[in-house]
Enzyme design. Structure first.
Site, short mmCIF file in Angstrom:
data_model
loop_
_atom_site.label_atom_id
_atom_site.label_comp_id
_atom_site.label_asym_id
_atom_site.label_seq_id
_atom_site.Cartn_x
_atom_site.Cartn_y
_atom_site.Cartn_z
N SER A 12 0.88 -1.15 0.03
CA SER A 12 0.02 -0.21 0.03
C SER A 12 1.06 1.17 -0.02
O SER A 12 1.70 1.43 0.80
CB SER A 12 -0.83 0.10 1.37
OG SER A 12 -1.16 1.32 1.50
N HIS A 37 -1.09 -1.94 -3.83
CA HIS A 37 -2.50 -1.44 -3.19
C HIS A 37 -2.54 0.06 -3.48
O HIS A 37 -1.92 0.82 -2.67
CB HIS A 37 -2.54 -2.19 -2.13
CG HIS A 37 -3.69 -2.16 -1.29
ND1 HIS A 37 -4.63 -2.98 -1.17
CD2 HIS A 37 -4.15 -1.02 -0.56
CE1 HIS A 37 -5.53 -2.51 -0.40
NE2 HIS A 37 -5.34 -1.35 0.06
N ASP A 39 -4.89 2.94 -2.19
CA ASP A 39 -6.06 3.36 -1.31
C ASP A 39 -6.44 4.87 -1.81
O ASP A 39 -6.07 5.82 -1.52
CB ASP A 39 -5.30 3.56 0.14
CG ASP A 39 -5.03 2.14 0.61
OD1 ASP A 39 -6.04 1.40 0.97
OD2 ASP A 39 -4.04 2.20 1.11
N MET A 41 -8.88 7.63 -1.24
CA MET A 41 -10.02 8.15 -0.18
C MET A 41 -10.50 9.49 -0.70
O MET A 41 -9.69 10.41 -1.26
CB MET A 41 -8.86 8.37 0.99
CG MET A 41 -8.34 7.13 1.47
SD MET A 41 -7.51 7.44 2.94
CE MET A 41 -6.83 5.93 3.46
N HIS A 70 -8.35 -0.03 -4.13
CA HIS A 70 -9.19 -0.11 -2.95
C HIS A 70 -9.89 1.35 -2.75
O HIS A 70 -9.51 2.25 -2.25
CB HIS A 70 -8.29 -0.29 -1.76
CG HIS A 70 -9.14 -0.37 -0.22
ND1 HIS A 70 -8.39 -0.37 0.90
CD2 HIS A 70 -10.64 -0.51 -0.04
CE1 HIS A 70 -9.43 -0.21 1.86
NE2 HIS A 70 -10.63 -0.39 1.35
N MET A 72 -12.06 3.75 -1.17
CA MET A 72 -12.76 4.26 0.21
C MET A 72 -13.49 5.43 -0.30
O MET A 72 -13.01 6.62 -0.22
CB MET A 72 -11.73 4.41 1.18
CG MET A 72 -11.15 3.17 1.71
SD MET A 72 -9.56 3.25 2.68
CE MET A 72 -8.66 3.16 1.40
N MET A 141 -11.07 -5.63 6.68
CA MET A 141 -10.57 -4.11 7.20
C MET A 141 -10.25 -4.55 8.84
O MET A 141 -11.06 -4.79 9.57
CB MET A 141 -11.41 -3.08 7.20
CG MET A 141 -11.69 -2.46 5.71
SD MET A 141 -10.13 -2.30 4.70
CE MET A 141 -9.16 -1.04 5.86
N ASP A 185 -6.14 -5.82 5.73
CA ASP A 185 -5.98 -4.35 5.57
C ASP A 185 -5.57 -3.70 6.94
O ASP A 185 -6.90 -3.38 7.46
CB ASP A 185 -6.60 -3.79 4.60
CG ASP A 185 -5.95 -2.61 3.93
OD1 ASP A 185 -5.06 -2.27 4.05
OD2 ASP A 185 -6.77 -1.98 3.14
#
Ligand code: DX5
Ligand code: ZN
Length: 233
Positions: A12, A37, A39, A41, A70, A72, A141, A185
């Protein structure tokens, strides 16, 4: 239950140096990571903002290994089509942010992308039951999403075991073999790896454990060794 799947490591980049992302991605690849990975957001589903579709496309160009996104984000149903266009190898969406999860997962699969479902710590694992046939990947998570460097929530170990149980029961009841990866994660490092592998996870996300280390290759190889020596019960 014994996991037959080999442990895979996702790097990540959440806590990487964003002004030198090309080098930071190379660092993860050289260290031996299997996947990158990302993230995503949006400052809504989680408090902070990282990056979106454009950045994913650039990162994919610079990565020699597959890229997992991923998401979010608050409005998965509306924004998913634009993330599908990025070229990510796998897209992970959150149970808590979609009103039409079945359709979203179908959309990912219909575009020949692997489909992942992420569950926040308080979201019951039973959520997976009705969409299992569409899943390539379940992301448990092990921290509340939003930040790197948090401590693993120990009660998530039982959730990992319950995910495996549900997959196994589904197989017995339907005769369909589901080959679904279980990722974890948040808070995974050389100290916690044994616990999550023991519980049955076969993909681990490494954020700060990798990027805060001066010897990321050593971290990856130690984690692999520990995982291989861990008896899954
Ligand atoms: C948290 C992110 C994680 C995070 C993991 O919301 O989804 O991928 O980067 O970071 P560490 O490994 O530091 O817990
Ligand atoms: Zn993540």
């Amino acid at each position: 239950m014994e996991s037959l799947k080999k442990l895979k490591i996702e790097a990540s980049i959440l806590n990487a140096d964003y002004l030198h992302l090309g080098d930071e991605i190379k660092r993860a690849v050289d260290a031996g990571a299997d996947f990158i990975h990302l993230d995503v957001m949006d400052g809504n589903f989680v408090p902070e903002i990282t990056f979106g579709q454009t950045m994913i496309k650039h990162i994919i160009k610079h990565s020699d290994i597959p890229v997992h996104a991923h998401l979010m984000i608050q409005n998965t149903d509306e924004q998913l089509p634009s993330y599908i266009k990025t070229g990510a190898d796998l897209i992970i969406i959150h149970a808590e942010s979609s009103r039409q999860m079945y359709r979203c997962l179908q959309l990912i699969k219909n575009n020949n992308i692997k489909a992942g479902l992420a569950l926040n710590p308080a979201t019951p694992i039973s959520y997976i039951e009705n969409v299992l046939e569409l899943l390539d990947y379940i992301l448990i998570m092990t921290v509340e999403p939003g930040f790197g460097g948090q401590l693993l929530i120990e009660s998530m170990l039982l959730k990992i075991k319950n995910a495996l149980r549900i997959i196994e029961e589904y197989g017995k009841k339907t005769g369909k073999i589901i080959s679904c990866d279980i990722g974890v994660d948040g808070g995974i490092n050389e100290q916690t790896i044994k616990k999550v592998v023991n519980a049955g996870a076969n993909i681990i996300i490494l954020g700060t454990a990798l990027y805060n280390s001066n010897e990321p290759a050593k971290v990856v190889s130690n984690i692999r060794k520990t995982a291989e020596n861990t008896l899954i019960i």
